[in-house]
Design a protein around this motif. Structure first.
Motif, short mmCIF file in Angstrom:
data_model
loop_
_atom_site.label_atom_id
_atom_site.label_comp_id
_atom_site.label_asym_id
_atom_site.label_seq_id
_atom_site.Cartn_x
_atom_site.Cartn_y
_atom_site.Cartn_z
N GLU A 261 0.82 -1.20 0.00
CA GLU A 261 0.00 0.00 0.00
C GLU A 261 0.87 1.26 0.00
OE1 GLU A 261 -2.38 -3.41 1.01
OE2 GLU A 261 -0.49 -2.72 1.86
N ALA A 262 1.93 1.27 0.83
CA ALA A 262 2.82 2.42 0.87
C ALA A 262 3.59 2.56 -0.45
CB ALA A 262 3.81 2.29 2.03
N HIS A 263 4.00 1.44 -1.01
CA HIS A 263 4.71 1.46 -2.29
C HIS A 263 3.80 2.02 -3.39
CE1 HIS A 263 7.45 -0.96 -5.26
NE2 HIS A 263 7.33 0.29 -5.59
N ALA A 264 2.57 1.55 -3.42
CA ALA A 264 1.61 2.05 -4.41
C ALA A 264 1.35 3.54 -4.21
CB ALA A 264 0.30 1.25 -4.33
N ALA A 265 1.22 3.97 -2.96
CA ALA A 265 0.99 5.39 -2.68
C ALA A 265 2.14 6.24 -3.20
CB ALA A 265 0.79 5.61 -1.18
N ASP A 266 3.38 5.78 -3.02
CA ASP A 266 4.53 6.52 -3.55
C ASP A 266 4.48 6.59 -5.07
OD1 ASP A 266 5.56 6.93 -1.03
OD2 ASP A 266 7.06 5.35 -1.16
N THR A 267 4.14 5.48 -5.69
CA THR A 267 4.06 5.43 -7.15
C THR A 267 2.98 6.39 -7.66
OG1 THR A 267 4.81 3.14 -7.15
CG2 THR A 267 3.63 3.89 -9.12
N ILE A 268 1.85 6.38 -7.01
CA ILE A 268 0.74 7.27 -7.40
C ILE A 268 1.12 8.74 -7.19
CG2 ILE A 268 -1.62 7.95 -6.78
CD1 ILE A 268 -1.97 4.84 -6.04
N ALA A 269 1.80 9.02 -6.09
CA ALA A 269 2.18 10.41 -5.79
C ALA A 269 3.11 10.99 -6.84
CB ALA A 269 2.84 10.49 -4.41
N VAL A 270 4.04 10.19 -7.36
CA VAL A 270 4.98 10.72 -8.35
C VAL A 270 4.44 10.59 -9.77
CG1 VAL A 270 6.99 10.30 -6.91
CG2 VAL A 270 6.31 8.60 -8.61
N GLY A 271 3.29 9.97 -9.93
CA GLY A 271 2.73 9.74 -11.26
C GLY A 271 2.01 10.91 -11.87
N ALA A 272 1.92 12.01 -11.16
CA ALA A 272 1.33 13.25 -11.68
C ALA A 272 -0.05 13.03 -12.30
CB ALA A 272 2.28 13.89 -12.70
N GLY A 273 -0.86 12.18 -11.66
CA GLY A 273 -2.21 11.95 -12.15
C GLY A 273 -2.32 10.95 -13.28
N LEU A 274 -1.21 10.34 -13.67
CA LEU A 274 -1.21 9.40 -14.80
C LEU A 274 -1.30 7.94 -14.37
CD1 LEU A 274 1.60 11.08 -16.92
CD2 LEU A 274 -0.88 11.30 -17.20
N VAL A 275 -1.26 7.68 -13.07
CA VAL A 275 -1.22 6.31 -12.56
C VAL A 275 -2.61 5.84 -12.17
CG1 VAL A 275 -0.26 4.82 -10.76
CG2 VAL A 275 1.14 6.64 -11.74
N ASP A 276 -2.98 4.68 -12.65
CA ASP A 276 -4.24 4.04 -12.23
C ASP A 276 -3.99 3.44 -10.85
OD1 ASP A 276 -6.06 1.75 -11.78
OD2 ASP A 276 -6.80 2.23 -13.80
N GLU A 277 -4.70 3.91 -9.84
CA GLU A 277 -4.45 3.51 -8.46
C GLU A 277 -4.62 2.01 -8.25
OE1 GLU A 277 -6.39 6.00 -5.57
OE2 GLU A 277 -5.82 7.82 -6.66
N ALA A 278 -5.64 1.42 -8.83
CA ALA A 278 -5.88 -0.02 -8.66
C ALA A 278 -4.75 -0.84 -9.29
CB ALA A 278 -7.22 -0.42 -9.26
N VAL A 279 -4.28 -0.40 -10.43
CA VAL A 279 -3.18 -1.10 -11.10
C VAL A 279 -1.90 -0.97 -10.28
CG1 VAL A 279 -1.69 -1.13 -13.16
CG2 VAL A 279 -4.18 -0.91 -13.41
N ALA A 280 -1.60 0.23 -9.78
CA ALA A 280 -0.40 0.44 -8.97
C ALA A 280 -0.42 -0.45 -7.74
CB ALA A 280 -0.29 1.91 -8.55
N LEU A 281 -1.56 -0.55 -7.08
CA LEU A 281 -1.66 -1.39 -5.89
C LEU A 281 -1.52 -2.87 -6.25
CD1 LEU A 281 -2.08 -1.71 -2.88
CD2 LEU A 281 -4.56 -1.63 -3.27
N GLY A 282 -2.14 -3.28 -7.32
CA GLY A 282 -2.02 -4.68 -7.76
C GLY A 282 -0.58 -5.05 -8.07
N LEU A 283 0.12 -4.18 -8.79
CA LEU A 283 1.52 -4.44 -9.13
C LEU A 283 2.39 -4.45 -7.88
CD1 LEU A 283 1.86 -2.28 -12.35
CD2 LEU A 283 1.84 -4.77 -12.20
#
Length: 155
Positions: free
Chosen positions: A17-39
């Motif tokens: 969850e923390a890893h996905a949150a970091d990925t989403i934060a730096v994704g500038a709105g381009l990251v699909d949250e469900a996909v980031a969490l799944g990965l």
């Protein structure tokens, strides 16, 4: 794959969850949250898969990733020139696919459409470089489209 490897939240106190949150934060709105969490949830297991598939010289190290708030376990090829590490991973995966009898590899064709009907997948293919060839449609339980650096699976 990240800039120099594959990051996974496997250290004590870290989480997918923390890893996905970091990925989403730096994704500038381009990251699909469900996909980031799944990965992020799958990352650690996939590193173990790479080892099992024979990727040579995988090293894990706790490294700070510029885009993340905390260090993450990162797996990289020891040769570590990005190009060589990716080549080793891709080569190992290609070999694993080629020796798996349940996988049919079709090369030299481009996917034109992924079709579903009555819960079944079909793929419409056309021979690369032959604009007048009729498309070919094949049925399967699953379809994996892959390029040299990515793969997308659809049930």
């Amino acid at each position: 794959m990240g800039a120099s490897g594959i990051a996974a939240a496997v250290a004590e106190g870290d989480s997918a969850e923390a890893h996905a949150a970091d990925t989403i934060a730096v994704g500038a709105g381009l990251v699909d949250e469900a996909v980031a969490l799944g990965l992020a949830r799958e990352a650690g297991a996939r590193i173990h898969d790479l080892l099992r598939y024979g990727v040579p010289s995988i090293a894990t190290s706790k490294a700070s990733l510029r885009s993340h708030r905390r260090p993450r376990i990162r797996a990289t090829h020891r040769a570590c020139a990005r190009r060589h590490g990716r080549k080793a991973i891709i080569s190992a995966l290609i070999e694993a696919v080629r020796v798996t009898p349940s996988i049919r590899v079709i090369e030299g064709y481009a996917a034109e459409a992924l079709l579903t009907e009555d819960g079944r997948s079909r793929t419409q293919l056309r021979k690369v470089g032959d604009a007048i060839a009729k498309p070919v449609t094949i049925a399967s339980r699953a379809v994996v489209l892959a390029t040299a650096a990515s793969g997308i699976s659809t049930p």
